[in-house]
Design an enzyme around this catalytic site. Structure first.
Site, PDB file in Angstrom:
ATOM      1  N   ARG A 109       3.918   5.971  -4.558  1.00 24.96           N
ATOM      2  CA  ARG A 109       4.615   5.809  -3.539  1.00 24.96           C
ATOM      3  C   ARG A 109       6.281   6.244  -3.597  1.00 24.96           C
ATOM      4  O   ARG A 109       7.170   5.312  -3.689  1.00 24.96           O
ATOM      5  CB  ARG A 109       4.693   4.033  -3.077  1.00 24.96           C
ATOM      6  CG  ARG A 109       3.347   3.644  -3.183  1.00 24.96           C
ATOM      7  CD  ARG A 109       2.278   4.190  -2.342  1.00 24.96           C
ATOM      8  NE  ARG A 109       2.469   3.711  -0.879  1.00 24.96           N
ATOM      9  CZ  ARG A 109       2.044   2.845  -0.073  1.00 24.96           C
ATOM     10  NH1 ARG A 109       1.382   1.637  -0.990  1.00 24.96           N
ATOM     11  NH2 ARG A 109       2.112   2.460   1.053  1.00 24.96           N
TER      12      ARG A 109
ATOM     13  N   GLN B   1       5.886  11.193  -0.339  1.00 25.70           N
ATOM     14  CA  GLN B   1       5.695  10.496   1.147  1.00 25.70           C
ATOM     15  C   GLN B   1       4.941  11.181   2.095  1.00 25.70           C
ATOM     16  O   GLN B   1       4.225  10.529   2.837  1.00 25.70           O
ATOM     17  CB  GLN B   1       7.204  10.304   1.831  1.00 25.70           C
ATOM     18  CG  GLN B   1       7.375   9.022   2.163  1.00 25.70           C
ATOM     19  CD  GLN B   1       8.955   8.588   2.476  1.00 25.70           C
ATOM     20  OE1 GLN B   1       9.841   9.502   2.177  1.00 25.70           O
ATOM     21  NE2 GLN B   1       9.352   7.460   3.119  1.00 25.70           N
TER      22      GLN B   1
ATOM     23  N   ASP C  49       1.122  10.363   1.555  1.00 28.77           N
ATOM     24  CA  ASP C  49       0.709   8.906   1.461  1.00 28.77           C
ATOM     25  C   ASP C  49      -0.202   8.408   2.533  1.00 28.77           C
ATOM     26  O   ASP C  49       0.346   7.979   3.541  1.00 28.77           O
ATOM     27  CB  ASP C  49       1.970   8.150   1.369  1.00 28.77           C
ATOM     28  CG  ASP C  49       1.927   6.764   1.377  1.00 28.77           C
ATOM     29  OD1 ASP C  49       0.991   6.317   1.246  1.00 28.77           O
ATOM     30  OD2 ASP C  49       2.994   6.139   0.906  1.00 28.77           O
TER      31      ASP C  49
ATOM     32  N   SER D  86       0.111   4.832   3.536  1.00 31.00           N
ATOM     33  CA  SER D  86       1.291   4.391   4.599  1.00 31.00           C
ATOM     34  C   SER D  86       0.806   4.943   5.995  1.00 31.00           C
ATOM     35  O   SER D  86       0.949   4.239   6.887  1.00 31.00           O
ATOM     36  CB  SER D  86       2.639   5.043   4.245  1.00 31.00           C
ATOM     37  OG  SER D  86       3.181   4.508   3.203  1.00 31.00           O
TER      38      SER D  86
ATOM     39  N   TYR E 100       5.825  -2.088  -5.435  1.00 30.84           N
ATOM     40  CA  TYR E 100       4.650  -3.173  -5.109  1.00 30.84           C
ATOM     41  C   TYR E 100       5.117  -4.671  -5.188  1.00 30.84           C
ATOM     42  O   TYR E 100       5.690  -4.945  -6.071  1.00 30.84           O
ATOM     43  CB  TYR E 100       3.338  -3.221  -5.594  1.00 30.84           C
ATOM     44  CG  TYR E 100       2.739  -1.874  -4.913  1.00 30.84           C
ATOM     45  CD1 TYR E 100       1.899  -2.114  -3.687  1.00 30.84           C
ATOM     46  CD2 TYR E 100       2.666  -0.575  -5.760  1.00 30.84           C
ATOM     47  CE1 TYR E 100       1.266  -0.948  -3.286  1.00 30.84           C
ATOM     48  CE2 TYR E 100       2.024   0.553  -5.061  1.00 30.84           C
ATOM     49  CZ  TYR E 100       1.116   0.279  -3.861  1.00 30.84           C
ATOM     50  OH  TYR E 100       0.850   1.675  -3.245  1.00 30.84           O
TER      51      TYR E 100
HETATM   52  P1  NAD Z   1       0.901  -3.871   0.583  1.00 32.49           P
HETATM   53  O1  NAD Z   1      -0.091  -3.308   1.366  1.00 32.49           O
HETATM   54  O2  NAD Z   1       0.575  -3.589  -1.081  1.00 32.49           O
HETATM   55  O3  NAD Z   1       1.388  -5.278   0.863  1.00 32.49           O
HETATM   56  C1  NAD Z   1       1.966  -5.721   2.087  1.00 32.49           C
HETATM   57  C2  NAD Z   1       2.937  -6.408   1.908  1.00 32.49           C
HETATM   58  O4  NAD Z   1       2.733  -7.789   1.359  1.00 32.49           O
HETATM   59  C3  NAD Z   1       4.036  -6.040   0.893  1.00 32.49           C
HETATM   60  O5  NAD Z   1       5.458  -5.707   1.536  1.00 32.49           O
HETATM   61  C4  NAD Z   1       4.175  -7.015   0.010  1.00 32.49           C
HETATM   62  O6  NAD Z   1       5.505  -7.363  -0.549  1.00 32.49           O
HETATM   63  C5  NAD Z   1       3.976  -8.409   0.546  1.00 32.49           C
HETATM   64  N1  NAD Z   1       3.321  -9.514   0.063  1.00 32.49           N
HETATM   65  C6  NAD Z   1       2.518  -9.481  -1.039  1.00 32.49           C
HETATM   66  N2  NAD Z   1       2.404 -11.006  -1.583  1.00 32.49           N
HETATM   67  C7  NAD Z   1       2.958 -11.704  -0.610  1.00 32.49           C
HETATM   68  C8  NAD Z   1       3.108 -12.995  -0.655  1.00 32.49           C
HETATM   69  N3  NAD Z   1       2.629 -14.078  -1.284  1.00 32.49           N
HETATM   70  N4  NAD Z   1       3.779 -13.477   0.566  1.00 32.49           N
HETATM   71  C9  NAD Z   1       4.450 -12.507   1.454  1.00 32.49           C
HETATM   72  N5  NAD Z   1       4.193 -11.314   1.343  1.00 32.49           N
HETATM   73  C10 NAD Z   1       3.612 -10.716   0.422  1.00 32.49           C
HETATM   74  O7  NAD Z   1       2.202  -2.910   0.626  1.00 32.49           O
HETATM   75  P2  NAD Z   1       2.579  -1.781   1.236  1.00 32.49           P
HETATM   76  O8  NAD Z   1       2.793  -1.650   2.747  1.00 32.49           O
HETATM   77  O9  NAD Z   1       1.585  -0.598   0.915  1.00 32.49           O
HETATM   78  O10 NAD Z   1       3.991  -1.344   0.725  1.00 32.49           O
HETATM   79  C11 NAD Z   1       4.242  -1.424  -0.785  1.00 32.49           C
HETATM   80  C12 NAD Z   1       5.669  -1.241  -1.255  1.00 32.49           C
HETATM   81  O11 NAD Z   1       5.657   0.335  -1.313  1.00 32.49           O
HETATM   82  C13 NAD Z   1       6.472  -1.381  -0.337  1.00 32.49           C
HETATM   83  O12 NAD Z   1       7.757  -1.886  -1.114  1.00 32.49           O
HETATM   84  C14 NAD Z   1       6.848  -0.331   0.534  1.00 32.49           C
HETATM   85  O13 NAD Z   1       8.292  -0.265   0.933  1.00 32.49           O
HETATM   86  C15 NAD Z   1       6.779   0.703  -0.616  1.00 32.49           C
HETATM   87  N6  NAD Z   1       6.407   1.909  -0.082  1.00 32.49           N
HETATM   88  C16 NAD Z   1       7.177   3.176  -0.480  1.00 32.49           C
HETATM   89  C17 NAD Z   1       6.862   4.261   0.071  1.00 32.49           C
HETATM   90  C18 NAD Z   1       7.803   5.502  -0.436  1.00 32.49           C
HETATM   91  O14 NAD Z   1       8.928   5.432  -0.715  1.00 32.49           O
HETATM   92  N7  NAD Z   1       7.590   6.565  -0.142  1.00 32.49           N
HETATM   93  C19 NAD Z   1       5.805   4.515   1.053  1.00 32.49           C
HETATM   94  C20 NAD Z   1       5.172   3.353   1.441  1.00 32.49           C
HETATM   95  C21 NAD Z   1       5.337   2.032   0.867  1.00 32.49           C
END
Ligand code: NAD
Length: 356
Positions: free
Chosen positions: A117, A122, A125, A128, A223
């Site tokens: 990620r 990006q 991905d 996403s 994550y």
């Molecule tokens: P995910 O599907 O793994 O989880 C969804 C959300 O649930 C996350 O924001 C996580 O922090 C939250 N979560 C986990 N446990 C929790 C709890 N107990 N209570 C409340 N919330 C909780 O997450 P995702 O959408 O796949 O994203 C994961 C990370 O990757 C994020 O930080 C996102 O910003 C990052 N990301 C970065 C890029 C990039 O830079 N290219 C792209 C996509 C995602």
């Protein structure tokens, strides 16, 4: 190099759409598409102009690279040529011995869900792209079931208050759910354990719910990490207070490779207003609501609970387009002059290739 594209077995999406098939041909690849592969996403065989449309058995036997969104059934692996490169979402965090099983059969595999990620990756991905669709669809699903309006309405027949939506987990799906619920005129609150999420939630015009003391780990690749029992208990209490007033709860909280945390126990569901809706996008990893049943919509004491982690499948045309664009961007990295060129010095290839 022959790239084969398979029809999904229980999914309306297709991994490669016609516009991307043309671009792959420009990279020097020969495309062989299973007959009917795109039909459920709105692309019939004729749309794949220039590609060979053949039956499944022929695609399996004659491809150097074999692409599908979901991994193909194990019994079909036997019919593949040794060294075939499979590209699918193998989810090795959950299916822990998948790499070994594939290696034993002499196959190589790229798992699209293992692409890092990072900013550089990006455009590849798929997690996403699909999470964003799921967040959007989750809100529409809830709005369809809810016996109330989302927006405030002032009419000659009286005034209607806006619905209150609570989003648990403000990652990619959660943020898209916030934006969609706001567009529909609801009042939105959201919660996440990552402090970085606060600013993102507020920039979308929603209120961020604070629960102090969440564990974070900068080494976890962005994550979330698993929280301790004390934190989860305080979080559940905070969720309960808000759930009692909420019309809709969308839950998206996941911790990679682990069971999803239970944030909405039965006792909270029982305090919600009848007719309220919970859409649980974490259903496939156990669900954030204790009562969630994966791939089912149930009703508990008047509250609807939709358990569905595969909502992207319900918007198959755009989901396929985005998926295929992500794949194309990745394939450009591993195809040079019409031939496969896996550069294991490259961080993206290194992370996604699961049969080292
Ligand atoms: P995910 O599907 O793994 O989880 C969804 C959300 O649930 C996350 O924001 C996580 O922090 C939250 N979560 C986990 N446990 C929790 C709890 N107990 N209570 C409340 N919330 C909780 O997450 P995702 O959408 O796949 O994203 C994961 C990370 O990757 C994020 O930080 C996102 O910003 C990052 N990301 C970065 C890029 C990039 O830079 N290219 C792209 C996509 C995602």
């Amino acid at each position: 190099m022959r790239i084969g594209v398979l029809k999904e077995q229980s999914d309306k999406r297709v991994a490669i759409v016609p516009a991307v098939a043309k671009k792959l041909a420009d990279l020097g690849a020969t495309l062989q598409i299973e007959s009917g592969a795109g039909a459920n996403a709105g692309y019939d065989n004729n749309a794949y102009d220039g590609a060979n449309i053949i039956d499944r058995a022929a695609v399996l036997q004659r491809s150097d690279v074999l692409i599908s969104i979901n991994p193909l059934p194990e019994d079909e692996l036997k019919s593949l040529q040794k060294n075939t490169l499979l590209i699918s979402e193998f989810k090795p965090f959950f299916d822990k011995d998948v790499s070994e099983r594939l290696k034993t059969q002499g196959l190589r595999a790229i798992s699209m869900d293992m692409i890092p990620r990072t900013t550089l990756a990006q455009s590849m991905d798929v997690l996403s792209s699909m999470a964003s669709i799921a967040g959007y669809k989750a809100v529409l699903t809830a709005a369809n079931i809810l016996p109330r309006y989302f927006p405030m309405m002032i009419t000659a027949a009286g005034s209607i208050k806006p619905s209150k939506v609570l989003i648990l987990g403000a990652g990619v799906a959660g943020l898209q759910a916030i934006a969609t619920a706001k567009r529909l005129g609801a009042q939105v609150e959201a919660f996440d354990t990552r402090t970085a999420a606060k600013q993102e939630v507020e920039s979308l015009g929603a209120r961020f719910v604070e629960v102090a003391g969440a564990k974070e780990d900068t080494g976890a690749g962005g994550y979330a990490v698993e929280q301790d029992e004390d934190f989860i208990k305080r979080q559940r209490e905070e969720v309960q207070k808000r759930a009692m007033n909420a019309d809709v709860i969308i839950t998206t909280a996941q911790v990679r490779g682990r069971k999803a945390p239970i944030l909405v126990p039965s006792s909270t569901v029982e305090k919600m207003k009848p007719g309220s809706v919970i859409v649980d996008l974490a259903a496939s990893t156990g669900g954030n609501c204790e009562l969630t049943q994966d791939r089912q919509t149930i009703q508990h004491k008047g509250v609807f609970i939709v358990g569905n982690s595969a909502l992207a499948d319900e918007m198959p045309e755009d989901a396929s387009t985005l998926y295929a664009n992500n794949l194309l961007n990745f394939l450009k990295l591993i195809i040079k002059e019409g031939e496969l060129n896996l550069d294991f010095e490259n961080e993206i290839v290194q992370s996604a290739f699961i049969t080292h």
